[in-house]
Design a protein around this motif. Structure first.
Motif, PDB file in Angstrom:
ATOM      1  N   ASN A  27       0.836  -1.198   0.000  1.00 13.61           N
ATOM      2  CA  ASN A  27       0.000   0.000   0.000  1.00 13.61           C
ATOM      3  C   ASN A  27       0.874   1.253   0.000  1.00 13.61           C
ATOM      4  O   ASN A  27       0.920   2.000   0.976  1.00 13.61           O
ATOM      5  N   PRO A  28       1.587   1.502  -1.109  1.00 13.24           N
ATOM      6  CA  PRO A  28       2.500   2.654  -1.151  1.00 13.24           C
ATOM      7  C   PRO A  28       1.773   3.990  -1.026  1.00 13.24           C
ATOM      8  O   PRO A  28       2.343   4.962  -0.534  1.00 13.24           O
ATOM      9  N   ALA A  29       0.491   4.044  -1.463  1.00 12.84           N
ATOM     10  CA  ALA A  29      -0.252   5.302  -1.349  1.00 12.84           C
ATOM     11  C   ALA A  29      -0.460   5.674   0.114  1.00 12.84           C
ATOM     12  O   ALA A  29      -0.341   6.851   0.499  1.00 12.84           O
ATOM     13  N   LEU A  30      -0.763   4.678   0.948  1.00 13.29           N
ATOM     14  CA  LEU A  30      -0.925   4.928   2.376  1.00 13.29           C
ATOM     15  C   LEU A  30       0.388   5.399   2.981  1.00 13.29           C
ATOM     16  O   LEU A  30       0.421   6.329   3.799  1.00 13.29           O
ATOM     17  N   PHE A  31       1.494   4.750   2.582  1.00 16.06           N
ATOM     18  CA  PHE A  31       2.799   5.154   3.094  1.00 16.06           C
ATOM     19  C   PHE A  31       3.108   6.599   2.710  1.00 16.06           C
ATOM     20  O   PHE A  31       3.595   7.384   3.537  1.00 16.06           O
ATOM     21  N   ALA A  32       2.803   6.957   1.458  1.00 15.71           N
ATOM     22  CA  ALA A  32       3.056   8.332   1.012  1.00 15.71           C
ATOM     23  C   ALA A  32       2.268   9.325   1.861  1.00 15.71           C
ATOM     24  O   ALA A  32       2.775  10.389   2.243  1.00 15.71           O
ATOM     25  N   SER A  33       1.018   8.971   2.185  1.00 14.82           N
ATOM     26  CA  SER A  33       0.183   9.836   3.011  1.00 14.82           C
ATOM     27  C   SER A  33       0.767  10.008   4.405  1.00 14.82           C
ATOM     28  O   SER A  33       0.858  11.130   4.929  1.00 14.82           O
ATOM     29  N   VAL A  34       1.177   8.899   5.003  1.00 15.51           N
ATOM     30  CA  VAL A  34       1.756   8.949   6.350  1.00 15.51           C
ATOM     31  C   VAL A  34       3.092   9.694   6.333  1.00 15.51           C
ATOM     32  O   VAL A  34       3.386  10.510   7.211  1.00 15.51           O
ATOM     33  N   LEU A  35       3.896   9.414   5.317  1.00 15.68           N
ATOM     34  CA  LEU A  35       5.216  10.043   5.212  1.00 15.68           C
ATOM     35  C   LEU A  35       5.109  11.556   5.149  1.00 15.68           C
ATOM     36  O   LEU A  35       5.849  12.271   5.833  1.00 15.68           O
ATOM     37  N   MET A  36       4.189  12.075   4.340  1.00 24.18           N
ATOM     38  CA  MET A  36       4.100  13.514   4.146  1.00 24.18           C
ATOM     39  C   MET A  36       3.556  14.240   5.371  1.00 24.18           C
ATOM     40  O   MET A  36       3.591  15.465   5.437  1.00 24.18           O
ATOM     41  N   GLU A  37       3.045  13.486   6.348  1.00 27.19           N
ATOM     42  CA  GLU A  37       2.596  14.087   7.604  1.00 27.19           C
ATOM     43  C   GLU A  37       3.706  14.123   8.651  1.00 27.19           C
ATOM     44  O   GLU A  37       3.524  14.655   9.744  1.00 27.19           O
ATOM     45  N   THR A  38       4.865  13.549   8.319  1.00 35.30           N
ATOM     46  CA  THR A  38       5.994  13.531   9.254  1.00 35.30           C
ATOM     47  C   THR A  38       6.397  14.954   9.633  1.00 35.30           C
ATOM     48  O   THR A  38       6.475  15.836   8.777  1.00 35.30           O
ATOM     49  N   ARG A  39       6.653  15.167  10.907  1.00 34.18           N
ATOM     50  CA  ARG A  39       7.066  16.482  11.377  1.00 34.18           C
ATOM     51  C   ARG A  39       8.559  16.683  11.142  1.00 34.18           C
ATOM     52  O   ARG A  39       9.371  15.799  11.394  1.00 34.18           O
ATOM     53  N   VAL A  40       8.899  17.850  10.640  1.00 35.58           N
ATOM     54  CA  VAL A  40      10.283  18.173  10.308  1.00 35.58           C
ATOM     55  C   VAL A  40      10.681  19.440  11.046  1.00 35.58           C
ATOM     56  O   VAL A  40       9.943  20.430  11.050  1.00 35.58           O
ATOM     57  N   GLY A  41      11.853  19.412  11.672  1.00 31.72           N
ATOM     58  CA  GLY A  41      12.345  20.607  12.356  1.00 31.72           C
ATOM     59  C   GLY A  41      12.778  21.660  11.358  1.00 31.72           C
ATOM     60  O   GLY A  41      13.320  21.358  10.286  1.00 31.72           O
ATOM     61  N   ARG A  42      12.525  22.902  11.695  1.00 32.87           N
ATOM     62  CA  ARG A  42      12.965  23.997  10.833  1.00 32.87           C
ATOM     63  C   ARG A  42      14.485  24.170  10.947  1.00 32.87           C
ATOM     64  O   ARG A  42      15.088  23.760  11.937  1.00 32.87           O
ATOM     65  N   PRO A  43      15.103  24.790   9.943  1.00 32.41           N
ATOM     66  CA  PRO A  43      16.531  25.110  10.065  1.00 32.41           C
ATOM     67  C   PRO A  43      16.775  25.964  11.296  1.00 32.41           C
ATOM     68  O   PRO A  43      15.909  26.729  11.731  1.00 32.41           O
ATOM     69  N   GLN A  44      17.952  25.856  11.863  1.00 29.32           N
ATOM     70  CA  GLN A  44      18.261  26.528  13.124  1.00 29.32           C
ATOM     71  C   GLN A  44      18.430  28.031  12.968  1.00 29.32           C
ATOM     72  O   GLN A  44      18.484  28.756  13.955  1.00 29.32           O
ATOM     73  N   THR A  45      18.549  28.526  11.746  1.00 26.83           N
ATOM     74  CA  THR A  45      18.725  29.954  11.549  1.00 26.83           C
ATOM     75  C   THR A  45      17.796  30.468  10.472  1.00 26.83           C
ATOM     76  O   THR A  45      17.438  29.755   9.539  1.00 26.83           O
ATOM     77  N   ASP A  46      17.370  31.722  10.647  1.00 29.53           N
ATOM     78  CA  ASP A  46      16.591  32.412   9.625  1.00 29.53           C
ATOM     79  C   ASP A  46      17.300  33.719   9.346  1.00 29.53           C
ATOM     80  O   ASP A  46      17.172  34.694  10.086  1.00 29.53           O
ATOM     81  N   THR A  47      18.111  33.734   8.309  1.00 29.17           N
ATOM     82  CA  THR A  47      18.994  34.873   8.056  1.00 29.17           C
ATOM     83  C   THR A  47      18.675  35.557   6.737  1.00 29.17           C
ATOM     84  O   THR A  47      19.569  35.936   5.997  1.00 29.17           O
ATOM     85  N   THR A  48      17.395  35.715   6.455  1.00 29.13           N
ATOM     86  CA  THR A  48      16.975  36.366   5.218  1.00 29.13           C
ATOM     87  C   THR A  48      16.262  37.676   5.524  1.00 29.13           C
ATOM     88  O   THR A  48      15.456  37.760   6.441  1.00 29.13           O
ATOM     89  N   VAL A  49      16.588  38.698   4.734  1.00 24.45           N
ATOM     90  CA  VAL A  49      15.903  39.990   4.817  1.00 24.45           C
ATOM     91  C   VAL A  49      15.229  40.246   3.469  1.00 24.45           C
ATOM     92  O   VAL A  49      15.882  40.173   2.427  1.00 24.45           O
ATOM     93  N   ILE A  50      13.942  40.534   3.498  1.00 23.78           N
ATOM     94  CA  ILE A  50      13.192  40.795   2.268  1.00 23.78           C
ATOM     95  C   ILE A  50      12.689  42.234   2.304  1.00 23.78           C
ATOM     96  O   ILE A  50      12.040  42.650   3.272  1.00 23.78           O
ATOM     97  N   ILE A  51      12.983  42.992   1.245  1.00 25.12           N
ATOM     98  CA  ILE A  51      12.559  44.384   1.142  1.00 25.12           C
ATOM     99  C   ILE A  51      11.659  44.534  -0.077  1.00 25.12           C
ATOM    100  O   ILE A  51      12.021  44.136  -1.180  1.00 25.12           O
ATOM    101  N   ASN A  52      10.483  45.089   0.122  1.00 31.71           N
ATOM    102  CA  ASN A  52       9.601  45.472  -0.981  1.00 31.71           C
ATOM    103  C   ASN A  52       9.583  46.996  -1.013  1.00 31.71           C
ATOM    104  O   ASN A  52       8.918  47.635  -0.199  1.00 31.71           O
TER     105      ASN A  52
END
Length: 353
Positions: free
Chosen positions: A241-266
């Motif tokens: 049942n690879p479709a079920l695995f894909a569904s479960v896999l995409m719900e896996t929690r992932v830690g964010r990168p440890q730094t956010d070093t971007t500046v956006i100017i509009n």
């Protein structure tokens, strides 16, 4: 807006969520789950004198279509079709057709919108697309995946050379990319998440899941291939049942990168978004007889920057907050940030939109 307004809630949110977890589906997709485009060339009839006129390409296509419908034109002494019989036809135009198949694919009988673009006609308003075959995205593929026909609606009256046929394409056979190959899935990072750090985090997060283990030694199933792709082996428990695995896999929690070093100017909207971890070097900013000292000793009139900081490395967010306290105009704040980058005193990525 004279004064610069920085949404501090955004900065604080960034600071508090910099290490929060998100779902795997927020940062990547499974290869095979992407949009595809069908295409074809067809004829539009019923125009109001705005067609291709005496274009021999259009006349040949019309002659061929008529022949398929059982209406063959006469031949000249050399055996060539007498295209002159079609001279003066002003209500026919040759068009290019595109149909976007959604990421989940399409089944036989599905109806999808069809985009129509004229090659040389002045307008296709009021036209009707004759029955046209649609082929796959790979050039040279002669497989007919869909059939398009129907009344054209112009999307923009300023551009009457393009239009849409609502539900104008009927799928003739299933069109769907396979997402499993040799018992494996391939995760593809979204463009703004494609970094070695992120694929490494995805690998670690998936391999931490106790249900995602293989072999007697409990090896992890994920392996980062580069900054874009992560290969995942389907565990034996999900083999059927690879479709079920894909569904479960995409719900896996992932830690964010440890730094956010971007500046956006509009610049047009005079808005700035500052990543929580953007650091700046020791600088002194002078603005209308007021001095802000970042790093080192405090001088002249100043606004304290980072008063509760646990590190000696000042943050850009704190400097912007100080500038706001002094009611520095938005355009001046933006210029100061640009100068910091130019002076190499801004330690992060600066994006100007």
């Amino acid at each position: 807006m004279k004064n610069f307004i920085l949404f501090l809630a955004t900065i604080f949110t960034l600071a508090s969520t910099a290490r929060a977890e998100i779902k795997l589906s927020d940062v990547c997709r499974i290869k095979g789950q992407e949009e595809n485009t069908l295409h074809g060339m067809g004829l539009v009839v019923g125009l109001k004198g705005t067609g291709d006129g005496d274009s021999r390409t259009t006349m040949r296509a019309l002659a061929r279509y008529m022949e398929l419908m059982g209406h063959r034109l006469g031949n000249d002494p050399r055996g060539q079709t007498m295209l002159e019989e079609l001279k003066g036809v002003k209500n026919v135009a040759m068009v290019f057709l595109t149909v976007t198949v959604p990421a989940g694919g399409a089944q036989q009988g599905d109806l999808i919108d069809c985009k129509v673009s004229a090659l040389s006609a002045k307008s296709i308003e009021g036209g009707y697309l004759m029955l046209t075959e649609l082929h796959g995205p790979v050039p040279g593929d002669k497989t007919v995946y869909g059939i398009a026909k129907g009344q054209i609606s112009i999307d923009d009256i300023i551009k009457p050379q393009t239009g849409t046929i609502a539900r104008g394409c009927q799928m003739e056979q299933k069109f769907q990319n396979e997402f499993v190959k040799d018992g494996k899935l391939l995760l593809v990072m979204s463009k703004d998440q494609a970094t070695f750090q992120m694929t490494s985090l995805v690998e670690q997060s998936v391999n931490r899941e106790p249900d995602f283990r293989i072999g007697s030694t409990g090896e992890g199933i994920a392996r980062a291939l580069d900054q874009v792709r992560v290969q995942v082996i389907i565990p034996a428990t999900y083999a059927d049942n690879p479709a079920l695995f894909a569904s479960v896999l995409m719900e896996t929690r992932v830690g964010r990168p440890q730094t956010d070093t971007t500046v956006i100017i509009n610049e047009r909207k005079q808005a700035v978004i500052v990543g929580a971890d953007v650091e700046i070097g020791p600088v002194a900013v002078m603005h209308k007889n007021r001095l802000i000292q970042v790093g080192g000793e405090q001088l002249n009139q100043f606004v304290e920057v980072n008063p509760a900081a646990e590190t000696q490395k000042p943050k850009l967010a704190a400097l912007v907050d100080a500038l706001n306290t002094l009611k520095v105009p938005a355009e001046d704040v933006i210029d100061i940030i640009k100068m910091l980058k130019h002076k190499r005193a801004l330690y992060g990525e600066l994006i100007i939109e």
